[in-house]
Design a protein around this motif. Structure first.
Motif, PDB file in Angstrom:
ATOM      1  N   ILE A  36       0.842  -1.207   0.000  1.00  0.00           N
ATOM      2  CA  ILE A  36       0.000   0.000   0.000  1.00  0.00           C
ATOM      3  C   ILE A  36       0.872   1.249   0.000  1.00  0.00           C
ATOM      4  N   THR A  37       1.934   1.246   0.792  1.00  0.00           N
ATOM      5  CA  THR A  37       2.840   2.397   0.856  1.00  0.00           C
ATOM      6  C   THR A  37       3.502   2.641  -0.490  1.00  0.00           C
ATOM      7  N   ILE A  38       3.931   1.574  -1.156  1.00  0.00           N
ATOM      8  CA  ILE A  38       4.579   1.732  -2.462  1.00  0.00           C
ATOM      9  C   ILE A  38       3.600   2.324  -3.472  1.00  0.00           C
ATOM     10  N   PHE A  39       2.364   1.835  -3.482  1.00  0.00           N
ATOM     11  CA  PHE A  39       1.387   2.369  -4.436  1.00  0.00           C
ATOM     12  C   PHE A  39       1.065   3.836  -4.142  1.00  0.00           C
ATOM     13  N   ILE A  40       0.983   4.196  -2.871  1.00  0.00           N
ATOM     14  CA  ILE A  40       0.700   5.595  -2.521  1.00  0.00           C
ATOM     15  C   ILE A  40       1.857   6.491  -2.947  1.00  0.00           C
ATOM     16  N   LEU A  41       3.089   6.038  -2.704  1.00  0.00           N
ATOM     17  CA  LEU A  41       4.241   6.846  -3.090  1.00  0.00           C
ATOM     18  C   LEU A  41       4.365   6.963  -4.597  1.00  0.00           C
ATOM     19  N   LYS A  42       4.004   5.903  -5.333  1.00  0.00           N
ATOM     20  CA  LYS A  42       4.059   5.977  -6.794  1.00  0.00           C
ATOM     21  C   LYS A  42       3.059   7.005  -7.313  1.00  0.00           C
ATOM     22  N   ASP A  43       1.882   7.047  -6.720  1.00  0.00           N
ATOM     23  CA  ASP A  43       0.870   8.013  -7.153  1.00  0.00           C
ATOM     24  C   ASP A  43       1.323   9.446  -6.919  1.00  0.00           C
ATOM     25  N   LYS A  44       2.108   9.665  -5.893  1.00  0.00           N
ATOM     26  CA  LYS A  44       2.589  11.011  -5.593  1.00  0.00           C
ATOM     27  C   LYS A  44       3.856  11.356  -6.370  1.00  0.00           C
TER      28      LYS A  44
END
Length: 57
Positions: A36-44
């Motif tokens: 989840i953290t990786i996907f959130i950081l990718k979106d940002k």
């Protein structure tokens, strides 16, 4: 007599499963949080590797 031996074998195996089950659940939870953290950081637009480099500098 035979039933008791089968019951003892089953009880021993359940003990091993119940011993490792909490660690398995913790590992799965950590993996889910990381994903989840990786996907959130990718979106940002922030790279996880850059974040890790920043921590060690």
């Amino acid at each position: 007599m035979v039933f008791e031996k089968r019951l003892m074998k089953r009880m021993g195996k359940n003990g091993v499963v119940s011993e490792y089950l909490p660690w398995l659940l913790i590992a799965i939870a950590v993996l889910v949080i990381l994903m989840i953290t990786i996907f959130i950081l990718k979106d940002k637009g922030v790279s996880l590797i850059e974040q890790i480099k920043g921590v060690f500098r």
